[in-house]
Design a protein around this motif. Structure first.
Motif, PDB file in Angstrom:
ATOM      1  N   MET A 219       0.838  -1.205   0.000  1.00  0.00           N
ATOM      2  CA  MET A 219       0.000   0.000   0.000  1.00  0.00           C
ATOM      3  C   MET A 219       0.868   1.247   0.000  1.00  0.00           C
ATOM      4  N   LEU A 220       0.421   2.260  -0.732  1.00  0.00           N
ATOM      5  CA  LEU A 220       1.110   3.544  -0.752  1.00  0.00           C
ATOM      6  C   LEU A 220       0.433   4.552   0.167  1.00  0.00           C
ATOM      7  N   VAL A 221      -0.898   4.432   0.291  1.00  0.00           N
ATOM      8  CA  VAL A 221      -1.702   5.394   1.047  1.00  0.00           C
ATOM      9  C   VAL A 221      -2.810   4.645   1.773  1.00  0.00           C
ATOM     10  N   GLU A 222      -3.134   5.118   2.970  1.00  0.00           N
ATOM     11  CA  GLU A 222      -4.306   4.620   3.685  1.00  0.00           C
ATOM     12  C   GLU A 222      -5.125   5.831   4.105  1.00  0.00           C
ATOM     13  N   VAL A 223      -6.457   5.719   3.984  1.00  0.00           N
ATOM     14  CA  VAL A 223      -7.348   6.853   4.259  1.00  0.00           C
ATOM     15  C   VAL A 223      -8.446   6.405   5.213  1.00  0.00           C
ATOM     16  N   GLN A 224      -8.718   7.231   6.220  1.00  0.00           N
ATOM     17  CA  GLN A 224      -9.850   7.034   7.124  1.00  0.00           C
ATOM     18  C   GLN A 224     -10.672   8.306   7.098  1.00  0.00           C
ATOM     19  N   VAL A 225     -11.986   8.184   6.935  1.00  0.00           N
ATOM     20  CA  VAL A 225     -12.852   9.360   6.909  1.00  0.00           C
ATOM     21  C   VAL A 225     -13.968   9.225   7.936  1.00  0.00           C
ATOM     22  N   THR A 226     -14.475  10.375   8.353  1.00  0.00           N
ATOM     23  CA  THR A 226     -15.659  10.472   9.184  1.00  0.00           C
ATOM     24  C   THR A 226     -16.626  11.381   8.450  1.00  0.00           C
ATOM     25  N   ALA A 227     -17.891  10.947   8.357  1.00  0.00           N
ATOM     26  CA  ALA A 227     -18.892  11.723   7.621  1.00  0.00           C
ATOM     27  C   ALA A 227     -20.142  11.899   8.462  1.00  0.00           C
TER      28      ALA A 227
END
Length: 81
Positions: free
Chosen positions: A63-71
């Motif tokens: 993996m190059l990037v990991e993303v966590q979001v809150t909406a």
């Protein structure tokens, strides 16, 4: 992928227009500009979430990037103060 985030947001009854915050981990900061270009093409330019981005060793070495979001719930337009 960001498409997977879109699918998870839809499953939760919301969209990327309702993002409140994002945490992004980048394996190598030399990839920051490319990641930023993809990120800003994907988010709603009228409802940009707060964001933090740091360099980190990721659990999956492929993996190059990991993303966590809150909406927020997607029950209408968001207005930011």
């Amino acid at each position: 992928t960001l498409a997977k985030i879109d699918a998870l947001l839809a499953e939760a009854g919301t969209t990327r227009s309702h993002l409140l915050e994002a945490r992004i981990w980048v394996r190598d900061m030399r990839d920051f500009a490319a990641m930023n270009a993809v990120w800003f093409a994907w988010i709603d330019p009228h409802n940009k979430p707060t964001r933090v981005c740091v360099q980190a060793s990721l659990a999956n070495p492929d993996m190059l990037v990991e993303v966590q979001v809150t909406a927020a719930e997607g029950r209408g337009p968001i207005s930011k103060l």
